[in-house]
Design a protein around this motif. Sequence first.
Motif, short mmCIF file in Angstrom:
data_model
loop_
_atom_site.label_atom_id
_atom_site.label_comp_id
_atom_site.label_asym_id
_atom_site.label_seq_id
_atom_site.Cartn_x
_atom_site.Cartn_y
_atom_site.Cartn_z
N VAL B 71 0.73 -1.38 0.02
CA VAL B 71 -0.10 0.05 0.03
C VAL B 71 0.83 1.21 -0.06
O VAL B 71 0.39 2.12 -0.79
CB VAL B 71 -1.03 0.07 1.03
CG1 VAL B 71 -1.70 1.44 1.27
CG2 VAL B 71 -1.85 -1.17 1.07
N ASN B 72 1.97 1.23 0.94
CA ASN B 72 2.84 2.47 0.78
C ASN B 72 3.43 2.78 -0.46
O ASN B 72 3.44 3.82 -1.02
CB ASN B 72 4.04 2.26 1.94
CG ASN B 72 3.44 2.08 3.30
OD1 ASN B 72 2.48 2.56 3.53
ND2 ASN B 72 4.28 1.56 4.19
N THR B 73 3.81 1.73 -1.10
CA THR B 73 4.51 1.83 -2.48
C THR B 73 3.37 2.23 -3.24
O THR B 73 3.94 3.27 -4.24
CB THR B 73 5.26 0.18 -2.83
OG1 THR B 73 5.96 -0.15 -1.78
CG2 THR B 73 5.84 0.55 -4.22
N LEU B 74 2.35 1.92 -3.65
CA LEU B 74 1.55 2.19 -4.51
C LEU B 74 1.08 3.69 -4.27
O LEU B 74 0.78 4.64 -5.14
CB LEU B 74 0.13 1.42 -4.40
CG LEU B 74 0.32 -0.24 -5.04
CD1 LEU B 74 -1.09 -0.75 -4.58
CD2 LEU B 74 0.77 0.11 -6.20
N SER B 75 1.08 4.29 -2.76
CA SER B 75 0.56 5.63 -2.67
C SER B 75 1.71 6.47 -2.97
O SER B 75 1.45 7.29 -3.70
CB SER B 75 0.45 5.61 -0.98
OG SER B 75 0.65 6.93 -0.43
N LEU B 76 3.15 5.80 -2.98
CA LEU B 76 4.23 6.75 -3.47
C LEU B 76 4.37 6.82 -4.74
O LEU B 76 4.49 8.06 -5.40
CB LEU B 76 5.52 6.10 -2.61
CG LEU B 76 5.97 6.41 -1.45
CD1 LEU B 76 7.04 5.70 -0.71
CD2 LEU B 76 6.02 7.89 -1.02
N VAL B 77 3.90 5.88 -5.50
CA VAL B 77 3.88 5.43 -7.01
C VAL B 77 2.75 6.83 -7.35
O VAL B 77 3.06 7.66 -8.31
CB VAL B 77 3.60 4.32 -7.47
CG1 VAL B 77 2.91 4.45 -9.10
CG2 VAL B 77 4.51 3.24 -7.45
#
Lengths: 255, 295
Positions: B71-77
């Motif tokens: 989730v963190n990675t998708l949010s950063l993307v």
Amino acid sequence: MLAGFVAGSLFPFYWAFTVGSREPGARVSTPLPGGHFLANARRVFDTVPFWQALGNSVLVSAAVAASTVVFATLAGFAFARLRFPGRDRLFGIVVAGLAVPTQLGIIPLYRAMADLGWAGGLQAVIVPNLVTALGVFLMRQYTVSAVPAELVEAARVDGCSPWGAFRHVCVPAVGPAAAFLGVFTFMTSWNDFLWPLVALDADHPTIPLVLERLQSGHYVDYSLVLAGTTLATIPVLIVFVAFGRRITTGIGQLP
Amino acid sequence: MTMSVSMRSRAPYLFILPFFAVFGFVVVYPLIYNGYLALFDWDLLDDSPAFVGFGNYAALLTDERFGRAVVNTLSLVALTTVPQLVIAIGLAALLDTRRIASRWEIGILLPCAMSLVAVAIVFANLFGPRFGLVNDALTAVGLDPVDWQADRFAAHLAIASMVDWRWTGYNALIVLAALRAVPREPHEAALLDGAGPMRRFTSVTLPLLRPTLVFVAVTSTVGGLQIFTEPKLFDMLPGANGGARGQFQTVTLYLYQAAFEDRHLGYAAAIACVLFVVIGLLAWVNYRVTRALAR
């Protein structure tokens, strides 16, 4: 509006110097530089092996950039101007290679380095980066546009070997792209963090690793850390300003 | 004579050999070995791996830390790709109207001269919880200071701002090069039809830029999926990779932690395989879309 953007681009550089020139532990609210940069720089040299790391970073980045330019130019020429069975298929592998995230291979690569006895030393960060798919792709595209096929044909008819055609027809024509690739690769290698963090030991630090060492711990002395950051940024800024025009035009050729 | 002929036909392969040797070592071998490792419960220290089949993948599905990292990675993307694309287009359009753009170009590209580690350190200082400049500015205008490290979304914003700061100018130059290659005729035709500058930009220029924009969007997405350095250095709490509660731990950061701190090689390899498949799919979609648009 553009001026605002450039100011925004410059601000973190200014801020690194500003905090890096403050007295250690000072809590100053004016956003102006202090007069302690040299004292902080001296503390950086006392805390971490900065000069050794600088030497390592220069050595690694220069080696990686030089070999990438040579190998990518060779392969780029072969894919652009030589005919051989399987050429298009092999070039397809290069294009597919553009999309492969190499940092996902750190576990197998780490084990391979350990087996070869290279783990910890500088060869562990040089060898895997000797040439990249992006380099080959760029040089192939540039060779197609800058080295006329007829010229290569004529050289071959005159008895030039493929190597001779490469030396006398291709090399003189691809200078601009090779220079861009060299600078680009140098900077990418200079900035690399994850793989050096995994592969290098404490006796072989590069610049990003000593910066990280300065910052880690419960208490961060930012005047020290940002003095180190400023020192580490100066060499790249020099390269950047020296090759600026070449870099900005080269980037446009990337897609 | 025969000798020289066979030498000649071998030469092209010798020219491409160095590339394929390195490619085999850093791409093909890790790919296969990752897939193999992922089938084992393998501790870095003891060499007695136990075969678990797809057990590592099954464990990933129920691993809360992994879910949070995804989730963190998708949010950063999302927080890096979208603003970068929009601002890069605007910047490129601005630069395109300048006659002497080259000095400006170097100016907006300068952030790339700062190494990722340096960027992360400077921004960690700017977003410092108590004495950071950003919070000073917020309090100065009467707003409450934000705990940029502790708050999950605030941390994502701060980390995304590092990425956006470093890469937007770079992407703007890519768009600018494409913008300069746009032919004049469709523009003039639209002008004759009475279209204003904004309308000409959105309905004539933008569609012609599509392949380049896809390239920018995909490279920044793929970069975002692998984000590591910025969150690693944003909060240097010893032992915490990406915040005390993993509030900004990314997938690559979790991969690093699983492999080199927890020493679960098989599990980490499974993470690498999942991420690889996701990135591979994205690249494939990009390739198809770009090809379809180029026709």
